[in-house]
Write a protein that holds these residues in place. Structure first.
Motif, short mmCIF file in Angstrom:
data_model
loop_
_atom_site.label_atom_id
_atom_site.label_comp_id
_atom_site.label_asym_id
_atom_site.label_seq_id
_atom_site.Cartn_x
_atom_site.Cartn_y
_atom_site.Cartn_z
N HIS A 245 0.78 -1.07 -0.16
CA HIS A 245 -0.02 0.14 -0.11
C HIS A 245 0.90 1.37 -0.15
O HIS A 245 1.68 1.22 0.24
N ARG B 252 0.69 4.26 2.19
CA ARG B 252 -0.03 4.78 3.37
C ARG B 252 -0.20 6.37 3.54
O ARG B 252 0.94 6.80 3.63
N GLY C 236 -6.13 8.00 11.40
CA GLY C 236 -6.39 7.12 10.28
C GLY C 236 -5.43 7.34 9.25
O GLY C 236 -5.01 8.15 9.13
N SER C 237 -5.73 6.33 8.28
CA SER C 237 -4.88 6.62 6.99
C SER C 237 -5.89 6.23 5.80
O SER C 237 -6.41 5.28 5.87
N MET D 67 -5.03 3.83 2.64
CA MET D 67 -4.20 2.88 1.99
C MET D 67 -4.57 2.30 0.55
O MET D 67 -5.34 1.68 0.19
N PRO E 284 -3.79 0.66 -2.70
CA PRO E 284 -3.23 -0.45 -3.17
C PRO E 284 -2.16 -0.35 -4.10
O PRO E 284 -2.31 0.50 -4.98
N ILE E 285 -1.04 -0.79 -4.00
CA ILE E 285 -0.02 -0.88 -5.02
C ILE E 285 0.79 -2.02 -5.23
O ILE E 285 1.06 -2.98 -4.18
N TYR F 225 -7.72 6.51 -4.82
CA TYR F 225 -8.53 5.47 -4.25
C TYR F 225 -9.88 5.75 -3.25
O TYR F 225 -11.10 4.98 -3.47
N GLY G 142 -5.86 0.98 7.78
CA GLY G 142 -5.06 2.06 7.79
C GLY G 142 -5.34 3.03 9.26
O GLY G 142 -4.79 3.64 9.82
N ASP G 143 -6.27 2.55 10.05
CA ASP G 143 -6.33 2.92 11.40
C ASP G 143 -5.27 2.51 12.28
O ASP G 143 -4.90 1.63 12.25
N CYS G 144 -4.88 3.52 13.06
CA CYS G 144 -4.03 3.01 14.27
C CYS G 144 -4.85 2.29 15.27
O CYS G 144 -5.70 2.58 16.07
#
Lengths: 336, 336, 336, 336, 336, 336
Positions: free
Chosen positions: C25, C27, C38-39, C41, C43-44, C96, E323-325
Motif C-alpha cells: 500500500h 499509506r 487514520g490513513s 491505504m 493498493p500498489i 482510491y 489504515g487506522d492506528c
C-alpha cells in the motif's frame, strides 16, 4: 375514528390540578443514535387559581411561526395566578423539535403536526405529540387558541379566524372568540382539506376554537408581536379567566368563498409581485409575474386574480416552483 | 495585489462590441461527479447602440436577494437598443449557482462572492466568477450599479448607498449616482471589512460605483420591485445612456458613524422585536428581547440602542444565535 | 512551476528496488472525525526482475472508470516476475477514495485528481496523492499507461490516445505506444485545458505517456475489459518488459480538430439521442433533442453536428443540464 | 383487499371526457418546509376522438428509466386527435419526483412506486400517486402499456413482456400486446414478488397489461428510443386506436423458468464481466468475477450460470455489493 | 515562515490588561447562509492580579476531548483574582465550533486546529482561530498548558507530556511542568509530524509548553476529571501564579522510542482487543484481532506488539478500518 | 396481537435441520436507488449435532454494541459440531445494517430493532428482520441469549439480566440462565416500556430468555470481551448443549426498584461526572454537574441520587442534552 387505548409515552412534569404557577415539560422519550435513552422536553406552563374555565393556548404548531411563541413565552413569564380565575395551560411550541429547527415540520420525522391529528401513541414522534393533545390536553380545555402565521414560505394579512361548523351555537362561540381577539382582519375560513388538523379534532369534541394567521416569512415584527400579545389577553378576558373587557380595535372581516381564491404557479422561476398584501385586486387583474431564469430576454408568465377582493396571502420566497400557491385573494365582508 | 496572468476559463457567448441586443451566457466549465464535462451558464445581456458610456448592472451578488434580479431580468426584456446611447451590460444573477439555490453563498464552494474579489482564474468556482468581473467586465464599465438586499437573514430600510473614498471627485460621482437612484433612503457607508468586496475592486480602479440595500428576508414586494425598477432607469438616465431626466422622489439621508451602530446577540433564543424598521430609537432604549426557549418562566435578555437614530436593519429570522447582528441603528443626516 | 521541498506524508509498504512481486500500500495519514489517527491505504503492486525499463500502470485516476482497475487488478494477480524484464509498477486505483465511492472526484475533498497535478505535499488529500506521483513514481518510469473511460456521465468509443507534443520524438514514441495498445479506435487529442493533468506532468518531464477512453457510463462490459487487458499486455510487450510482439488488431484513427467537436446543451431536460456512438454524422445533421419535462406538448430543442465525422462521445444520463457536453464529433483520419 | 373510500387529494387539470388534445397536470398537494402550500405537478396528456377504446400509456414508474418518457413525451407532442379513434391517456413520468431526481425511488419518501400499489389516499406521496392510478386512471383503460428499463443499476436485453395469468383469455390478450409491441426480445415473466406492483393491480381488475425492459444503466440510446417509439405506436394500432397494422419485426422469445435464473453476489468488490448481454451461456460456465479491492494479489470469486440460455440482464455499475443481483440468465423459447 | 501582516478579524470582548476577573468572548465574524452577519463567540476568561507571570490554559483544541473543558470551565468559575499573582488566560474550548459539534475537527471547514498553526487571518475559520493564538495570545504567555485526550476514536493512559526540544533549557522547563502536573503517567513524546501543531508554534517562540492525553473515547470520568483539575492547579502553583506547592503523586514515565510503537490495521472489521490500556505486552505478543464481518467462520487477522512495554493507547470504536492506528505500545522509563 | 400471515421476504441460505456446521446468510431483498435488485445479507451460523435443545444466540440487536458480536463471531469460528449436543443458531449481528454503520438504529429506516417486535413481513427493513425472528427463529429455540451493551451513548456495569415474569417457573429458569452466565453483576430488571422488545416477544411465547449489558461507549475491552466469551459458553453448558459445568465467578446482584433509579438531564451542556460506575452513592448525594458552555463563569446545575445504591449506568458522551438519561442508580441485593 377509533383512538388507540395504549397509554401515551409522554410524562408531564407538571400537575394540572395544582393552584399556582408551574413551569415544566412534557417529556417524550426519544431513543436515537445520538442518545439511546434521550427525550424531547416540550416546555409547558400551567397557571391555576381555583375553579373556573380552562384556556389551552398554543404556538408553533408549525415550527417556523413566531407570533404565538413570542406572545406565549411572554405570557407565561408575566401572568400571575392571582390575576386569573380558573386555569391557563400554555404550550408555546407544540411541535418543539420543529420549533428548535425553525422548520414547518419536524426534523425527526418530517411530521406536519397540523396534519397528524388525532395522532397515535405508538406512531412517529409528531403523532405522539398530537395524541397527547387529543387525549390529555384538549379534554381539559373550554376554549382553545392556536396561533399560526405563514411560516417561512407564506405571508398573510394579520387575522384571527374560525371555521363554519355544523353546530351553529359552537360556530357562533368560535366567531365571538375571533371578534374578541381583535386582529386587524378577521376571517371566515373553509378548509380545503381539514383531515388531520388540530382545529378539526378540537371542534369535533365541541371546543371553542380560535386560530390566527399573523403575517409570516419566518420572522416577526414589533407590530405583529403586539397584535398577538393583545389578542391572547383579549381571549382570556372574553373567557372570563382574566378580569376586564377585551381591548377591541376595528377589524375588517374577510371571506374565502371558493377555491378560486387560490392562485397556483405553473412554472419555476423568479417571482415579481405586482400587488402587496392588503391591496385591492379586481377579477382579471395581473397580480404577479414569473420570470424564467435560465436566460435573459424570455417572456414572463402572468398570474391574475379570479375574483374581486384583497390580496390576503402570498408566496414569500423570491423564487417559486410549479405547483406553489402564489397568492390568496379574499373577499371583503361585513362580519362572520 | 498582483493578479494572475492565467486566462479566465469563462467563455462568453455574446460579443461585447456588437450593436443591438444579445441574450447569452458566460460559460464556466465545471467538472463534477454529476457531469464530467459540465458547465455553469450565467445569463448575460448586452445592449449596445453606437458610442457612449457603458453601464454594468448586476444583481444576486448574494444569491438570496431579489430586487436586483427582478429589475434586471425585466430591464433586459424591455429595454430596446434604440432607446439607449452607448452600452448596457446586464448580469441579473452574478453568483448564479447561489441564485439558483436561493442561498447567500454558492452551494458549490460556499463562496461569498462579495468576499472573493479580485478572484482567481484557477481558484474555486466563485473565485473564477469574481476574476472574470475584475479582469473582463469592470474594465468595460464607466458606471457600475450592484443591487443588494438583506437576503434571508437580514432586513433593511430601502436605500441606495456609496462609500467614503480617498478620491473626493470619485466619491462625489458615486453619491450623485446614489441621489439619481432616488430610493426612499440614501446611505453613506463605511465598511467594517472591505477586503474582498466587488465594491472595493471597482472603486480601486476608479469606477463610479452605486450599491443598494432594498429590504430583505429572501423575499420581494411590489413596492421594493418598483423602487429597483425606477432606480436602475434613473441611473441609466443620470449616466446619459437613456435619455431624459431621472424621476426623483424625496429621500432621507442616513449615516453609520461607528461600530456602535451594530447590536450583536449574546444569547441563543427567540427574538421579540420592540421596534420596527424606520422607527426612531433613542440611546439606551430597549429595541428587542431574546427569550430562552428551553422552558417557560425564564427572563429574556434586553438589547438597547447605543445611539439616537432610526432602526435601519434587523435580524430577520424568528430565532437568533449568539453572535448574530440583531440590529443596526443609523443616524439621520441632511445629505451624503 | 516550483515544487515544494517538504517531504510527502505518504509511506509505501513496498520496496521499489526488490526483485520479485510485492503487494502493498501507499499509506497516506488522514486524520478525521471518524479516525483521529487514520490513513488511506492505496493498493500498489511492484513486480521486478533485474535491470530493464519501468512501466507505471494506473487506473481510476477518476474513480468511476472501470476498465483500468479490472485490467490492472487482474494483471497484478497474474503477471509473474519471471515473465518480465525490468519493472512494472501497478496502481489500479490512483484516486482510491474516489474509486471506493464510485465517484469521479474524491468524496474527501471533491478533488479531481487529473486537475490536481503536480500536487502539494501539504495540500488536500487529492493533492497529496498527485504530489507523490509527481515526485516519487513518475521519476521511476520509462513508459506510463493511464487508463480512462467516460465515467458515470460520459460514454466514449473505445480508444487509446496521445497528445500533440512540442518534442516530436517524444510525440512519436507516445503514438507508437497508442498503436501498440491496439484499441478499436486511436485518437490524436488536443486538450482544451491541460492545466493540472497527470498527462501534462508526465509529458513535461519527458515520459512516454499513453492514455485511453474505453467506453463509460460507470460500468464495464466483457468486451471493453478484454480491450483493456490485451492493451496493457501489448504496451508491456512494446516496451520490451514482457517478451513477444503486441497482438495488433485493426484500429480507426480519429482526430478532434477544433472546439467545434463539442456540442453543449443550452437547456435542462430529457435527452433523446438520434445517433449512437460510432455512427457517421454530417455537418448540420440533428444528433439529439432535449425535451422540456414540465409539461407535455412543448417543443424539444434540436442539437446538430458542426462538422462531418463520427459520434465519438456523448452525455450518458437520460437527463441533461444546461452547459453539459452533449456530444463530441470526431473526424476520421488515416493515422496519428 | 379493501381500498379506502377517502377521496384522492389529486386534482387533474384536464377533462378526460373532452374531445381533442389537452396538456395538463395531476396536481398533488405537498406541504413541506420549502413550500407550505406547494404541490407536485405530474404532466398528463389526454387525446380523445369520439368513442373507442382507451389506452393508458406510462413511463418512469421508476424514475431513472428513460425509453418510456422519451417515447411518450414525443408521442404527446406529435399524435393528433384526428389520427385516433377513442382515447389515449399519456403520463410520461408516473413517479414524477423520482423522474426529476433521476432516481429509481422518490426522493420525498423513498417510495418505489411499483411496490406501492394499490396505494393509499392518506399515505405517503408515492402511495397517493399509486392510489390515483388505481381508482381513477386504470378504470378508464382498456389496454395499459407501462414502460420499464433497468435504471441506473441494471441493464437488460430490450424486450416487451407479460405475465402468466390465471385467466388464460386475459393472458393471451396480454401476450398479443407483447407481440404487437415487437421488441427484439419478448419475455414470459413470473414475478418473484408481485405484491405492490402496478402490473398486478391492473391485471387483477382484468386489464390487458403490457410492460417492457428496454436496456438500462440510467441512459438511453438512439436504438432503444426507436424501439420504444415504434412499440407504442404498434400497441395503439393493435388496439385499434391508431389505424393501420403494427410494424412487426423478428423477436426472440425468452423465459425465466425459475429462481435459478438469478445470480447473486456474495462479496463486495470490482465486477469483471466475462459475458455480455445477449451472449449464450452454458450451465456451469463462469459469467463474471468479483475482485477484492483492498489490496492487489488476492483471488477474485467466480460466478457461474445455473442453466443454459442467454445473458438477459446484468448488474450495471462497476462496483458490486454482497446481495446484489449480478446477472439473469433466460432460456430461449419459441413463443409465449 | 512569514506571517501575514493583515489584522486578525477576531475582536475580544475582554481587556487583557485589567485586574480582576472578566468572562467574555473572542468574536469571530462568520458570514454564512444561515446568518449573513453572524459571528462565532469563543468563551474566554481573564483573571489578573498585578504583575507576575501569565499562564495560557486551553482545552478542546480537538472538539471531542473533555478533561480540559471540564477542568477549565470549573477553574474559570472558582479561581478568584485574589488567589493569584500575575495573570491566567483561560480558553476552555479553543476550537469552539468543533466543541459544540462534539467532533475532532470543525464542522465549518473540517479544520483540525492542531494542524492549522500558525494560521492565517484571511484563511478558513479554523485558520483564523490559530492565527489569533499565534499572534495575540501566545505572545502574552510565559507558560502554556494545552489539554488533550484521545477524542471519540482513541483512548490513552492518562499522562502529561512534553517534547524533546533543541533548546535543552527550554526542554527541561517543559518536563518540569509535566512533572508538576503529576498525572499517573508522564510521557516523553517525539511527534511523527509536528507541522501545523500548536505545540510547535509555542515551542518555536520559546514558551514553556505542557500538554496531556487524559483517556479518550469522547467521554470523561470522575477519575480523569479529578486528574485534570489537580493538574492545572499544580501547574499554576509550579509557575508561581497560585501560591503553595503542587500536590504531587507517583507517576510512571513512558517513552515512544520509534515508529515501531504504532500498530496499524490492514483490514476492515470488528476489533477484538486482547490487551487493555496499562497492561504489559511483550514483543511479538498478540494484542488484538480483527474479525471479518461479512460472514461467520472466517479467520480473524492477528496484530502483535513490535516491542516490550505497556499498551499506552488504542483504537476506541468497536469497528476498525484499514489504515487506522490500532494501538500504541510505549516503553517504561525512569524519567523524562 | 395478530401476526400477519404473509410470508417473510427473507430467504436463509442455511438448512436448520442439517447436522454439521453451516456459515450462511439470511437474504433480505432491498430494492433501492443504489441497487434495484439488491439484498441485505445477514450472517448466520447453524451448528447441529443430533437431537437436543436449541440455543439462539444474538448480538448487535443495537448496532453499536460489540461484546455480543465479538463473542459470537469467535464462537461461530471455534465451536465444533462434535462439541455439542442439539443445535446452536448464531446471529452475531441481528440488525446488520445498523452494525455495519456502527449505529444503534438502522441507517435504512432509523429502525430500533428492539422496539420493532413482533415485526411485519411487509413493513420496513427493520420490521422485516424482527418478523423473521418472531416467526422463524424464536420458535426453533429453547433458550435465547441476546447480548446488549450501552452503545455509543451509555455505559453500564457489566451484568447479565432477566425480567420479572408472570410465570414464576419461566422466571426462575431465566434467572438460572443469568446466574449461569456469571457476569460480575447480575440484574433483576423491570422495563419501563417493554412494548416492541425482542425480550417481550420471546418471553410471551415461553422461551428462557437471558440478556446482558456489558459496558458500552461504542467500544469493547479485552476485559468485557472475556466476560462475554465465558458467559456464552456457560449458558450453552447450563443448557446441556456443551458438556461440562459453567465456570462460575462471584456476582453482585442488583435491582432497579422504581423509576427513581433514573436521573434525567434538564439542561444542555458539558457533563462533569462526580461518581464513576460501580461507586456507591447515597440518596441526595451529587453525582454529576452540567456546565453551561456559552460563556465562562456561569454556575453548573447539580444532579443528585434519589436512592442509596451503586452507579450502574451513565450517559457516555462529554456533552449532554436536555432529556438525556444522565445516570442509573441500582440497589444492592442478595439475589434475583
Amino acid at each position: 375514528m377509533s383512538i388507540s387505548k395504549r397509554p401515551s409515552p409522554i410524562t408531564p412534569t407538571v400537575d394540572f390540578d395544582l393552584d399556582g404557577i408551574q413551569h415544566g415539560h412534557l417529556r417524550l422519550p426519544w431513543s436515537r443514535d445520538e442518545s439511546a435513552w434521550g427525550s424531547i422536553m416540550i416546555p409547558i406552563c400551567v397557571i391555576r387559581n381555583g375553579e373556573g374555565p380552562t384556556a389551552l393556548l398554543t404556538g408553533a404548531n408549525h415550527g417556523d411561526e413566531y407570533e404565538g411563541p413570542v406572545a406565549l413565552f411572554d405570557l407565561a413569564r408575566t401572568l400571575k395566578p392571582e390575576e386569573i380565575k380558573g386555569r391557563v395551560i400554555i404550550v408555546p411550541a407544540m411541535n418543539y423539535p420543529a420549533f428548535q429547527a425553525a422548520t414547518r415540520t419536524s426534523p425527526i420525522d418530517k411530521g406536519n403536526l397540523n396534519r397528524s391529528f388525532p395522532g397515535r401513541p405508538d406512531g412517529s414522534v409528531t403523532e405522539k405529540i398530537a395524541d397527547y393533545f387529543t387525549r390529555h390536553l384538549l379534554p381539559l380545555a373550554d376554549i382553545v387558541l392556536d396561533f399560526h402565521s405563514g411560516g417561512r414560505t407564506l405571508d398573510f394579512l394579520p387575522y384571527a379566524a374560525a371555521h363554519e361548523l355544523p353546530d351553529k351555537g359552537q360556530e357562533k362561540a368560535c366567531f365571538d372568540g375571533v371578534a374578541a381577539f381583535s386582529a386587524p382582519y378577521s376571517m371566515r375560513m373553509i378548509e380545503i382539506d381539514a383531515v388531520g388538523m388540530y382545529d378539526t379534532t378540537a371542534e369535533e369534541i365541541g371546543k371553542v376554537f380560535v386560530t390566527t394567521e399573523l403575517s409570516g416569512g419566518g420572522t416577526i415584527s414589533a407590530h405583529t408581536a403586539s397584535i398577538a400579545k393583545r389578542g391572547v389577553l383579549n381571549v382570556l378576558k372574553h373567557a372570563g379567566i382574566v378580569s376586564g373587557a377585551p381591548e377591541i380595535e376595528a377589524t375588517q372581516w374577510l371571506d374565502m368563498p371558493s377555491s378560486d381564491c387560490f392562485v397556483f404557479s405553473e412554472a419555476d422561476g423568479l417571482l415579481e409581485p405586482l400587488k402587496d398584501l392588503g391591496e385591492k385586486v379586481s377579477r382579471g387583474e395581473i397580480i404577479a409575474r414569473i420570470h424564467p431564469t435560465g436566460r435573459t430576454g424570455t417572456a414572463p408568465s402572468d398570474y391574475r386574480a379570479a375574483l374581486d377582493g384583497v390580496l390576503a396571502a402570498r408566496h414569500f420566497p423570491g423564487l417559486i416552483k410549479t405547483g406553489d400557491c402564489l397568492a390568496v385573494v379574499a373577499t371583503l365582508t361585513e362580519g362572520p
